[in-house]
Design a protein around this motif. Structure first.
Motif, PDB file in Angstrom:
ATOM      1  N   LEU A   1       1.203  70.570  48.790  1.00  0.00           N
ATOM      2  CA  LEU A   1       0.459  71.684  48.191  1.00  0.00           C
ATOM      3  C   LEU A   1       1.165  73.024  48.373  1.00  0.00           C
ATOM      4  O   LEU A   1       0.589  74.071  48.066  1.00  0.00           O
ATOM      5  CB  LEU A   1      -0.943  71.765  48.796  1.00  0.00           C
ATOM      6  CG  LEU A   1      -1.858  70.562  48.557  1.00  0.00           C
ATOM      7  CD1 LEU A   1      -3.233  70.806  49.178  1.00  0.00           C
ATOM      8  CD2 LEU A   1      -2.010  70.273  47.063  1.00  0.00           C
ATOM      9  N   ALA A   2       2.398  72.993  48.855  1.00  0.00           N
ATOM     10  CA  ALA A   2       3.190  74.223  49.048  1.00  0.00           C
ATOM     11  C   ALA A   2       2.449  75.225  49.923  1.00  0.00           C
ATOM     12  O   ALA A   2       2.378  76.408  49.614  1.00  0.00           O
ATOM     13  CB  ALA A   2       3.536  74.850  47.687  1.00  0.00           C
ATOM     14  N   LEU A   3       1.903  74.731  51.044  1.00  0.00           N
ATOM     15  CA  LEU A   3       1.176  75.588  51.981  1.00  0.00           C
ATOM     16  C   LEU A   3       2.077  75.931  53.162  1.00  0.00           C
ATOM     17  O   LEU A   3       2.524  75.039  53.886  1.00  0.00           O
ATOM     18  CB  LEU A   3      -0.086  74.889  52.482  1.00  0.00           C
ATOM     19  CG  LEU A   3      -1.152  74.571  51.443  1.00  0.00           C
ATOM     20  CD1 LEU A   3      -2.289  73.777  52.068  1.00  0.00           C
ATOM     21  CD2 LEU A   3      -1.682  75.846  50.808  1.00  0.00           C
ATOM     22  N   THR A   4       2.345  77.200  53.339  1.00  0.00           N
ATOM     23  CA  THR A   4       3.128  77.674  54.474  1.00  0.00           C
ATOM     24  C   THR A   4       2.386  78.830  55.130  1.00  0.00           C
ATOM     25  O   THR A   4       1.459  79.403  54.553  1.00  0.00           O
ATOM     26  CB  THR A   4       4.514  78.164  54.037  1.00  0.00           C
ATOM     27  OG1 THR A   4       4.351  79.313  53.171  1.00  0.00           O
ATOM     28  CG2 THR A   4       5.277  77.075  53.289  1.00  0.00           C
ATOM     29  N   LYS A   5       2.803  79.149  56.327  1.00  0.00           N
ATOM     30  CA  LYS A   5       2.192  80.284  57.030  1.00  0.00           C
ATOM     31  C   LYS A   5       2.373  81.563  56.230  1.00  0.00           C
ATOM     32  O   LYS A   5       1.460  82.392  56.128  1.00  0.00           O
ATOM     33  CB  LYS A   5       2.825  80.426  58.417  1.00  0.00           C
ATOM     34  CG  LYS A   5       2.242  81.553  59.259  1.00  0.00           C
ATOM     35  CD  LYS A   5       2.871  81.570  60.640  1.00  0.00           C
ATOM     36  CE  LYS A   5       2.289  82.702  61.480  1.00  0.00           C
ATOM     37  NZ  LYS A   5       2.883  82.726  62.851  1.00  0.00           N
ATOM     38  N   GLU A   6       3.543  81.710  55.639  1.00  0.00           N
ATOM     39  CA  GLU A   6       3.832  82.934  54.882  1.00  0.00           C
ATOM     40  C   GLU A   6       3.009  83.035  53.609  1.00  0.00           C
ATOM     41  O   GLU A   6       2.622  84.133  53.199  1.00  0.00           O
ATOM     42  CB  GLU A   6       5.324  82.984  54.535  1.00  0.00           C
ATOM     43  CG  GLU A   6       6.266  83.112  55.722  1.00  0.00           C
ATOM     44  CD  GLU A   6       6.381  81.834  56.548  1.00  0.00           C
ATOM     45  OE1 GLU A   6       6.721  81.940  57.742  1.00  0.00           O
ATOM     46  OE2 GLU A   6       6.120  80.747  56.001  1.00  0.00           O
ATOM     47  N   SER A   7       2.721  81.904  52.962  1.00  0.00           N
ATOM     48  CA  SER A   7       2.063  81.942  51.654  1.00  0.00           C
ATOM     49  C   SER A   7       0.547  81.776  51.697  1.00  0.00           C
ATOM     50  O   SER A   7      -0.136  82.190  50.760  1.00  0.00           O
ATOM     51  CB  SER A   7       2.641  80.856  50.744  1.00  0.00           C
ATOM     52  OG  SER A   7       2.296  79.562  51.237  1.00  0.00           O
ATOM     53  N   ALA A   8       0.011  81.178  52.761  1.00  0.00           N
ATOM     54  CA  ALA A   8      -1.409  80.826  52.723  1.00  0.00           C
ATOM     55  C   ALA A   8      -2.211  81.210  53.956  1.00  0.00           C
ATOM     56  O   ALA A   8      -3.446  81.184  53.909  1.00  0.00           O
ATOM     57  CB  ALA A   8      -1.557  79.320  52.487  1.00  0.00           C
ATOM     58  N   ASN A   9      -1.574  81.562  55.052  1.00  0.00           N
ATOM     59  CA  ASN A   9      -2.322  81.894  56.262  1.00  0.00           C
ATOM     60  C   ASN A   9      -3.208  83.120  56.049  1.00  0.00           C
ATOM     61  O   ASN A   9      -2.809  84.089  55.405  1.00  0.00           O
ATOM     62  CB  ASN A   9      -1.347  82.165  57.414  1.00  0.00           C
ATOM     63  CG  ASN A   9      -2.046  82.241  58.754  1.00  0.00           C
ATOM     64  OD1 ASN A   9      -2.937  81.437  59.055  1.00  0.00           O
ATOM     65  ND2 ASN A   9      -1.658  83.196  59.585  1.00  0.00           N
ATOM     66  N   LYS A  10      -4.427  83.043  56.559  1.00  0.00           N
ATOM     67  CA  LYS A  10      -5.429  84.122  56.503  1.00  0.00           C
ATOM     68  C   LYS A  10      -6.035  84.333  55.124  1.00  0.00           C
ATOM     69  O   LYS A  10      -6.838  85.263  54.944  1.00  0.00           O
ATOM     70  CB  LYS A  10      -4.863  85.450  57.024  1.00  0.00           C
ATOM     71  CG  LYS A  10      -4.426  85.423  58.471  1.00  0.00           C
ATOM     72  CD  LYS A  10      -3.959  86.807  58.922  1.00  0.00           C
ATOM     73  CE  LYS A  10      -3.488  86.781  60.376  1.00  0.00           C
ATOM     74  NZ  LYS A  10      -3.045  88.126  60.824  1.00  0.00           N
TER      75      LYS A  10
END
Length: 305
Positions: free
Chosen positions: A220-229
């Motif tokens: 799902l292309a979820l990274t800390k940079e793109s989806a966190n918070k």
């Protein structure tokens, strides 16, 4: 979302649910696109190691979906409708169970990629020895655990993988989404998973795309940079929806996961935090779903009787 563990227990090494079903059975699942002619989809590696999704018979039945606009505005909840913030304001265990069957939607390069949640774990904070917020610990990393219910907590492990959690009611409490069943954008999921797979890696089957927490984040292309918070109730690139209604064997249409379909088991990979918390029944998954990361056969046997 367990605290850091030794490398040998990385979530990317989850066991695959054993089954006698064939790949054709997978594609015929109501959650995978197929044509009336029964064309079978399979994943393969490109010449330069880039994963692609192709068809055994020449057919465009599994292709990226159309470009998407903003998500459906928040309305009274119903099939396909975006889940509103009130849903997330539940006690951690209750939310972990309620998330089963919900649809995670991610916009990747302007296209919808989605998957149905089939496995979750509760991390209670406070006394929970396996929680990042154990003992009320509060750091910049675990800040989302203390934010409003429905906040995405995406953190990195081993510097290369990620895990996705949803904050719940209660300071420092959240739900780890361990596995999901692919619905839309399988080709893009395969590409996401293939980014870290070598050219000689075996092709991925659909049920292997999201059958583990880090695998799900790759797909799902979820990274800390793109989806966190991100606020799952407000974000226009990452949210959750109600499951679409489908016809049951008895002819009745419905959606969701009944209590009788939920297996309750111990969490995965937290033995190092002591027997008390390692054995607590805080993992939940949909019985019989082959996208689950690890089955607890004893718990299933006790449940079925």
């Amino acid at each position: 979302m367990p605290r850091k563990r030794s490398l040998t227990k990385t979530n990317t090494d989850c066991k695959v649910l054993k089954t006698s079903q064939t790949i054709e059975d997978e594609i015929r699942s109501p959650y995978f696109v197929h044509t009336e002619g029964g064309n079978e989809a399979r994943s393969t590696q490109g010449e330069e190691g880039k994963a692609t999704l192709c068809l055994a018979k020449e057919s465009p039945s599994v292709l990226p979906g159309p470009l998407v606009s903003l998500p459906i505005p928040a309305q009274p909840q119903g099939p396909g409708q975006r889940i509103t913030e009130g849903f997330y304001d539940q006690e951690c265990v209750a939310l972990a169970k309620a998330l089963l069957g919900k649809v995670v939607v991610r916009v990747v390069d302007g296209r919808r990629v989605s998957a149905r949640v089939v496995e979750t774990e509760s991390y209670l904070g406070g006394p929970d020895q396996a929680s990042h917020s154990c003992g009320g610990k509060r750091t910049p990393r675990n800040e989302p655990m203390y934010m409003k219910p429905g906040t995405a907590y995406v953190y990195s492990i081993y510097g290369m993988y990620h895990c996705f959690n949803v904050s719940s009611r209660g300071d420092g409490a959240c739900v780890l989404v361990r596995a999901a069943e692919p619905l839309e954008g399988l080709e893009m999921m395969v590409q996401g998973r293939g980014a870290r797979r070598g050219a000689t890696a075996p092709p991925l089957k659909p049920h292997q795309l999201c059958n583990g927490p880090s695998k799900l984040c790759q797909a799902l292309a979820l990274t800390k940079e793109s989806a966190n918070k991100l606020d799952l109730a407000e974000s226009d690139v990452f949210w959750m929806e109600e499951e679409e209604e489908k016809e049951q064997e008895d002819g009745i249409r419905g959606a969701g996961v009944g209590e009788g379909q939920v297996v309750v088991s111990a969490r995965i990979g937290i033995d190092s935090y002591g027997a008390e918390w390692a054995k607590k029944p805080l993992r939940f998954y949909i019985l019989g779903n082959k996208c689950v990361s690890v089955r607890d056969k004893q718990a299933e046997k006790d449940m079925i009787g």
